[in-house]
Design a protein around this motif. Structure first.
Motif, PDB file in Angstrom:
ATOM      1  N   PRO A  49       0.809  -1.214   0.000  1.00 56.46           N
ATOM      2  CA  PRO A  49       0.000   0.000   0.000  1.00 56.46           C
ATOM      3  C   PRO A  49       0.841   1.262   0.000  1.00 56.46           C
ATOM      4  N   SER A  50       2.055   1.197   0.596  1.00 57.22           N
ATOM      5  CA  SER A  50       2.876   2.401   0.704  1.00 57.22           C
ATOM      6  C   SER A  50       3.291   2.934  -0.657  1.00 57.22           C
ATOM      7  N   SER A  51       3.281   2.078  -1.706  1.00 57.13           N
ATOM      8  CA  SER A  51       3.711   2.529  -3.024  1.00 57.13           C
ATOM      9  C   SER A  51       2.711   3.509  -3.642  1.00 57.13           C
ATOM     10  N   LYS A  52       1.499   3.594  -3.064  1.00 56.49           N
ATOM     11  CA  LYS A  52       0.490   4.501  -3.593  1.00 56.49           C
ATOM     12  C   LYS A  52       0.345   5.751  -2.716  1.00 56.49           C
ATOM     13  N   ARG A  53       1.158   5.876  -1.686  1.00 56.33           N
ATOM     14  CA  ARG A  53       1.063   7.018  -0.803  1.00 56.33           C
ATOM     15  C   ARG A  53       1.803   8.216  -1.389  1.00 56.33           C
ATOM     16  N   PRO A  54       1.485   9.449  -0.899  1.00 58.47           N
ATOM     17  CA  PRO A  54       2.220  10.625  -1.354  1.00 58.47           C
ATOM     18  C   PRO A  54       3.647  10.613  -0.825  1.00 58.47           C
ATOM     19  N   SER A  55       4.399  11.621  -1.180  1.00 61.08           N
ATOM     20  CA  SER A  55       5.796  11.712  -0.760  1.00 61.08           C
ATOM     21  C   SER A  55       5.917  11.688   0.757  1.00 61.08           C
ATOM     22  N   THR A  56       7.013  11.130   1.237  1.00 60.57           N
ATOM     23  CA  THR A  56       7.303  11.099   2.660  1.00 60.57           C
ATOM     24  C   THR A  56       8.732  11.576   2.868  1.00 60.57           C
ATOM     25  N   THR A  57       9.001  12.161   4.021  1.00 63.46           N
ATOM     26  CA  THR A  57      10.331  12.700   4.305  1.00 63.46           C
ATOM     27  C   THR A  57      11.122  11.726   5.162  1.00 63.46           C
ATOM     28  N   ILE A  58      12.334  11.433   4.732  1.00 58.42           N
ATOM     29  CA  ILE A  58      13.243  10.589   5.516  1.00 58.42           C
ATOM     30  C   ILE A  58      14.478  11.410   5.863  1.00 58.42           C
ATOM     31  N   ALA A  59      15.192  10.966   6.884  1.00 58.46           N
ATOM     32  CA  ALA A  59      16.387  11.691   7.316  1.00 58.46           C
ATOM     33  C   ALA A  59      17.554  10.728   7.485  1.00 58.46           C
TER      34      ALA A  59
ATOM     35  N   LEU B  36      17.199   0.636   0.035  1.00 55.28           N
ATOM     36  CA  LEU B  36      18.351  -0.084   0.571  1.00 55.28           C
ATOM     37  C   LEU B  36      19.116   0.856   1.478  1.00 55.28           C
ATOM     38  N   THR B  37      19.566   0.353   2.615  1.00 55.92           N
ATOM     39  CA  THR B  37      20.284   1.223   3.538  1.00 55.92           C
ATOM     40  C   THR B  37      21.634   0.611   3.907  1.00 55.92           C
ATOM     41  N   TYR B  38      22.672   1.456   3.851  1.00 56.17           N
ATOM     42  CA  TYR B  38      24.051   1.032   4.106  1.00 56.17           C
ATOM     43  C   TYR B  38      24.691   1.939   5.162  1.00 56.17           C
TER      44      TYR B  38
ATOM     45  N   VAL C 274      19.855   4.810   1.136  1.00 52.93           N
ATOM     46  CA  VAL C 274      20.101   5.698   2.273  1.00 52.93           C
ATOM     47  C   VAL C 274      21.330   5.182   3.008  1.00 52.93           C
ATOM     48  N   ALA C 275      22.333   6.055   3.169  1.00 58.93           N
ATOM     49  CA  ALA C 275      23.596   5.626   3.777  1.00 58.93           C
ATOM     50  C   ALA C 275      24.047   6.638   4.821  1.00 58.93           C
ATOM     51  N   ALA C 276      23.808   6.315   6.086  1.00 55.92           N
ATOM     52  CA  ALA C 276      24.262   7.150   7.198  1.00 55.92           C
ATOM     53  C   ALA C 276      25.710   6.806   7.502  1.00 55.92           C
ATOM     54  N   ALA C 277      26.511   7.827   7.805  1.00 55.27           N
ATOM     55  CA  ALA C 277      27.950   7.594   7.927  1.00 55.27           C
ATOM     56  C   ALA C 277      28.547   8.271   9.152  1.00 55.27           C
ATOM     57  N   GLN C 278      29.597   7.653   9.673  1.00 58.03           N
ATOM     58  CA  GLN C 278      30.448   8.280  10.684  1.00 58.03           C
ATOM     59  C   GLN C 278      31.410   9.243   9.982  1.00 58.03           C
TER      60      GLN C 278
ATOM     61  N   ILE D 211      21.645  10.360   0.561  1.00 54.76           N
ATOM     62  CA  ILE D 211      20.425   9.719   0.067  1.00 54.76           C
ATOM     63  C   ILE D 211      20.451   9.814  -1.452  1.00 54.76           C
ATOM     64  N   VAL D 212      20.232   8.674  -2.122  1.00 50.19           N
ATOM     65  CA  VAL D 212      20.298   8.603  -3.583  1.00 50.19           C
ATOM     66  C   VAL D 212      18.981   8.047  -4.107  1.00 50.19           C
ATOM     67  N   ASP D 213      18.494   8.606  -5.226  1.00 51.37           N
ATOM     68  CA  ASP D 213      17.255   8.076  -5.794  1.00 51.37           C
ATOM     69  C   ASP D 213      17.567   6.951  -6.790  1.00 51.37           C
ATOM     70  N   PRO D 214      16.531   6.222  -7.270  1.00 53.55           N
ATOM     71  CA  PRO D 214      16.777   5.059  -8.140  1.00 53.55           C
ATOM     72  C   PRO D 214      17.414   5.389  -9.482  1.00 53.55           C
TER      73      PRO D 214
END
Length: 466
Positions: free
Chosen positions: A31-41, A209-211, A240-244, A260-263
């Motif tokens: 269902p999430s594929s039909k939702r509007p944009s969402t903000t990630i951090a 994918l998160t690294y 999404v790749a969070a880094a030290q 953060i990189v798009d497809p």
């Protein structure tokens, strides 16, 4: 539409070259594929061996994320601490029911935010730790745990690191996790260099994918952004790749550049390599994935008849529908394991205790009618089921057999394996089991459906806990 009609339609239209990836089906049904944009951090920080100070950094990143109406925050590997040596790392580590994890869970709950804790030092019973990527939901519950598969044992001009001296490798790839921002596939740092796992996660339904990482300065400068953009492009996932970032101690420095990189490979957020404590945000819209899959259907163009990737030991989903076994119907409650192309179920008439069947989902009568992806998946599942049965029944041997064609004794024209745990002296002559296999229809009455359901539940529970 009934489940059986759906199955029938699938069988009519399917051929080896027409199989669609599991990812496409998962995305369409999510269902999430039909939702509007969402903000990630995505967060950036500099951990040291001071766990309290590190937790304060995490609190600050959570506060910043909440101020931007973020529903999920991704944190780096080693967000709990970076030890100065092996002994200190082991000393500071905790189990996942320890005090520090309780603090993280309360932080998520009080802020009603999902947290991706990119790499926690999870103490284990082997005198080492797991590098554990932990997801905590907005209620403060553990939603998933992935333990790093690939350990960084490497020597460059600048550094020498042997992660395996402290860390035990994980034993399985984890299925993507349903979150408010989409289906998230979990990896850690050095896993980034192995494209196979990213492809498998996409096949299993990953949209993000998160690294999380603590990439060394030298390798980060050379490869970090290039690899992340490559993973996004080849999987058609958000990455999404969070880094030290910065010096953790006198010996260890991390590159930074949480990203953060798009497809399409475009960078949506970049925290840079100068600021230790930083937060990047981006709006993502999963609905854009559908149009991308349609315009460039890479996963439908894969040549499954010639090559494949198969994940071994991955956890099964709860069966949701009955399956065809030739013209027979297998009750979903008797199915204890499903993979991409096959399923394992309890038997109607058993030659020995624990005698089960593993069959392909697509109805085809001969082994030679399978494509490469089906072959690999089927045999991997057979081996996994054999290992499970030997552990449950405490045996060290098994008869694994396939009757391929009518003249070989095949009575159900649908490819399937018999897996039978063996005990010492279970037959007067060892090969007598094959005679009993042919005679079982006459010698034994069929088992009740409840017996088979109860047995399937036992196996399913074992696999969930193993």
């Amino acid at each position: 539409m009934s489940n059986l009609v759906r199955i029938a339609r699938r069988i009519i239209v399917s051929s080896p070259k027409q199989f669609r990836s599991m990812a496409s089906e998962s995305v369409e049904n999510c269902p999430s594929s039909k939702r509007p944009s969402t903000t990630i951090a995505v967060g950036q920080m500099r951990s040291t061996n001071d766990k309290a100070a590190n937790f304060c950094q995490v609190q600050e990143l959570v506060a910043q994320a909440k101020s931007k109406n973020v529903s999920m925050l991704f944190l780096p590997e080693c967000c709990d601490f970076v030890g100065e040596n092996r002994a200190q790392t082991l000393e500071l580590s905790e189990t996942l029911d320890g005090q520090l994890m309780a603090q993280y869970r309360e932080l998520a709950k009080s802020n009603e935010i999902w947290l991706s804790l990119g790499g926690i030092h999870e103490r284990n019973s082997e005198g080492k730790i797991y590098n554990a990527h932990v997801l905590v939901n907005e209620k403060g519950e553990l939603a998933a745990v992935y333990r790093k598969l690939h350990l960084f044992d490497a020597t460059t001009k600048e550094i020498t690191l042997r992660e395996s001296s402290t860390v035990s490798p994980g034993e399985r790839l984890e299925r993507p996790v349903k979150t408010p921002v989409g289906m998230v596939g979990l990896q850690i740092c050095y896993d980034l260099r192995f494209a196979e796992t990213s492809i498998l996660l996409r096949k299993l339904g990953a949209q993000i994918l998160t690294y999380p990482a603590a990439f060394t300065y030298a390798t980060g400068k050379a490869h970090w952004e290039i690899l992340l953009r490559a993973r996004a492009i080849e999987t058609q996932c958000f990455v999404v790749a969070a880094a030290q970032q910065g010096w953790h101690n006198k010996k260890r420095q991390s590159w930074g550049q949480s990203i953060i990189v798009d497809p399409w490979g475009r960078v949506l957020a970049d925290c840079g390599t100068e600021k230790e404590l930083n937060l990047g945000t981006a709006e993502i819209n999963l609905a854009t994935l559908d149009s991308l899959y349609q315009s460039m259907p890479c996963f439908e163009h894969r040549r499954n008849e010639l090559y494949s990737l198969t994940a071994y030991n991955i956890k099964s989903k709860e069966p949701t529908e009955d399956r065809f076994f030739a013209k027979n119907i297998v009750d979903k409650r008797t199915i204890f394991y499903e993979s991409e192309f096959c399923f394992a179920f309890t038997n109607l008439r058993c030659v020995v205790d624990g005698h089960v069947l593993v069959s392909t989902k697509r109805v085809t009568s001969r082994l030679c009618g399978l494509d490469c992806a089906e072959m690999a998946d089927l045999f991997a599942t057979v081996c996994m089921v054999q290992r499970m049965l030997e552990k449950i029944y405490q045996t060290t041997s098994a008869t694994v057999t396939v009757q391929d064609g009518a003249h070989a004794g095949q009575t159900v024209p649908h490819v399937h394996f018999h897996v039978m745990p063996r005990r010492e002296g279970d037959f007067c002559f060892n090969d007598q089991i094959y005679i009993k296999l042919d005679e079982r229809a006459e010698d034994k009455p069929p088992r009740t459906i409840q017996d088979r359901i109860d047995e399937a539940q036992r196996y399913r529970a074992f696999l969930d806990c193993s």
